[in-house]
Design an enzyme around this catalytic site. Structure first.
Site, PDB file in Angstrom:
ATOM      1  N   GLY A   1      40.981  46.699  37.543  1.00 44.54           N
ATOM      2  CA  GLY A   1      41.819  47.307  36.432  1.00 44.54           C
ATOM      3  C   GLY A   1      43.164  47.308  36.578  1.00 44.54           C
ATOM      4  O   GLY A   1      43.962  46.526  35.784  1.00 44.54           O
TER       5      GLY A   1
ATOM      6  N   VAL B   1      47.724  57.471  47.863  1.00 47.10           N
ATOM      7  CA  VAL B   1      48.054  58.695  47.051  1.00 47.10           C
ATOM      8  C   VAL B   1      47.455  59.829  47.157  1.00 47.10           C
ATOM      9  O   VAL B   1      45.989  59.845  47.037  1.00 47.10           O
ATOM     10  CB  VAL B   1      48.000  57.920  45.519  1.00 47.10           C
TER      11      VAL B   1
ATOM     12  N   GLU C   1      20.600  43.413  45.911  1.00 45.84           N
ATOM     13  CA  GLU C   1      21.301  41.912  46.505  1.00 45.84           C
ATOM     14  C   GLU C   1      21.259  41.885  47.926  1.00 45.84           C
ATOM     15  O   GLU C   1      21.077  41.186  48.655  1.00 45.84           O
ATOM     16  CB  GLU C   1      22.598  42.077  45.767  1.00 45.84           C
TER      17      GLU C   1
END
Ligand code: FAD
Length: 436
Positions: free
Chosen positions: A19, A83, A174
């Site tokens: 994102g 942060v 996987e």
């Protein structure tokens, strides 16, 4: 933080995942000061972490330096920092390297491993959400094989060679397929003195089928592929404990192993500072509207895994996979440009491109619309899609060369113990952890 003053409004983006990177790239065209912050100085291509963990790829080929996105012609900066807190009233954030004000804030902080409150498992199991964690798995597996060669205690050898995974979503499927291929292709060649039968791969899940988010058809196909590779699958087995090298399940099953990998779920990972009603009860995600704006705020947005946008088609929010993060990042960038030009924002609409999981060589499954693909076709599509979305041209070339080499040689070339794993000495994940 040494951020120079600017005449442009400041957009702070926290998180350089799918994102954050999409947003950062698109926002350089605007008259904005863009500050991207991440605890790592690289973007991690999480879908290929399992190949790092199983010696298929070097970590450098699935990571991309975030500073390469910085465009010297624009008002754009990167800072590597953790942060810690969002100060909504003050329009500022607190980080491990200082405070910074924002005009617009975007959270793209993704998720962290969910241990469902089980401290024992959190302490002893290996998660796989980051490059250092994937390297831990690779090192531990190889260290255990080395140890197995120098003991004549058969029970100890079996424990060292047995690998157990909890969680049969795409990651567990996987990983277990790749470990099975390691066993079938590399083990006898590298460790002729070990009995290959003792390298058992176990995959456990609390549900009654693997890949429960996929169609039943895909789940049945993937089950068959894993069985063909020799993976032992245990369904309806909810893991309850991992202590003294023993994995226990609620229904009483026990497996002795020195390698237990936890891939059973994730939970939203946002810094503190948000009121309770801004956070979803399920999954710890930030509630956002159709424009990705965090509920109850005017200038704070969230995209990707951390954002919960409820829609008719997705009443619990979008699936926590790469596409919603990329598409939301793209839509929000366009909306910020529209806003700067005095135009109305457009609501987000998700285009579902389908779901894929790879099991091994020539074996994968893909749900695309109403269709389910399997076998070679799905495998080939999986390779193409992952190469296309991998960030960085150099990475694409390196990964393609590695895959081609591994395919023809039945090899997993990165079987190196570069940074030995130790449970007692915790290796810092970030520079700020190292400084502490
Ligand atoms: C092992 C694994 C395999 C996967 N396989 C697939 C797949 O095959 N296909 C698929 O579509 N999806 C897959 N996913 C899911 C996919 O990777 C995520 O949905 C996607 O990465 C979400 O993007 P994002 O931008 O929301 O967050 P992320 O990509 O997770 O990025 C979050 C970023 O924020 C940073 N960050 C977080 N908190 C802070 C903080 N407090 N301070 C500073 N920085 C911070 C992190 O360092 C990270 O760089 C997989 C995930 C995992 C873990």
């Amino acid at each position: 933080m040494q951020i120079p003053a600017s005449k442009n409004p400041r957009v702070v983006i926290i998180g350089g995942g799918f994102g954050g990177v999409t947003l950062s790239r698109k926002l350089t065209e605007l008259k904005l000061q863009v500050i991207l912050i991440d605890r790592h100085n690289y973007h991690t291509f999480q879908p290929l972490l399992y190949q790092v963990a199983t010696s298929g790829l070097e970590p450098d080929s699935i990571a991309f330096p975030l500073r390469s996105i910085v465009d010297e012609n624009h008002d754009y900066l990167f800072r590597m920092a953790e942060v810690e807190k969002i100060n909504l009233e003050a329009n500022s954030i607190t980080t491990s390297i200082g405070e910074i004000d924002y005009d617009h804030l975007i959270l793209a902080t993704g998720t962290k491993t969910n241990f469902f409150g089980n401290e024992q498992i959190e302490r002893n199991a290996l998660p796989m959400k980051s490059v250092p964690q994937a390297l831990d798995i690779r090192s531990l597996m190889l260290q255990n094989l080395e140890k197995a060669t120098i003991t004549d205690d058969v029970k100890e050898q079996q424990k060292l060679m047995r690998i157990v995974m909890s969680g049969a979503g795409p990651t567990g499927v996987e990983l277990s397929g790749a470990f099975a291929e390691f066993k079938n292709g590399v083990l006898s060649r590298d460790y002729p003195d070990l009995n290959p039968d003792w390298m058992e791969i176990h995959l456990l899940d609390g549900a009654d089928r693997i890949l429960s988010a996929f169609s039943e058809k895909a789940s049945i196909k993937a089950y068959k592929y894993l069985k063909e590779l020799g993976v032992q699958i245990h369904l309806d087995q909810m893991v309850s404990d991992y202590e003294n090298d023993i994995v226990s399940t609620k229904s009483g099953m026990q497996l002795e192993t020195a390698t237990f990998i936890w891939s059973a779920g994730v939970i939203g990972a946002h810094p503190s500072g948000f009121a309770e009603d801004m956070i979803s009860e399920k999954g710890n995600r930030l509630k956002v509207d159709l424009f990705n704006k965090v509920q109850g705020t005017d200038n704070v947005y969230a995209v990707g895994d951390i954002a919960q946008m409820k829609t008719e088609d997705f009443p619990d929010g979008h699936p926590q996979v790469a596409q919603p993060a990329i598409q939301q990042g793209d839509n929000l960038a366009k909306n910020l440009i529209r806003m700067a030009n005095g135009k109305d924002m457009k609501p987000f609409s998700y285009f579902d491109k389908g779901s894929m999981a790879i099991v091994g060589r020539n074996r994968a499954v893909a749900d695309i619309g109403k269709f389910t693909l399997g076998g070679f076709l799905a495998w080939f599509a999986w390779l193409g899609v992952h190469l296309y979305f991998l960030v960085g041209v150099r990475n694409r070339i390196v990964v393609l060369l590695n895959w081609t080499y591994n395919y023809f040689n039945f090899d997993r070339a990165a079987r190196l113990i570069i940074r030995p794993y130790s449970k007692k000495i915790e290796v810092p994940e970030t520079v700020s952890e190292l400084e502490e």
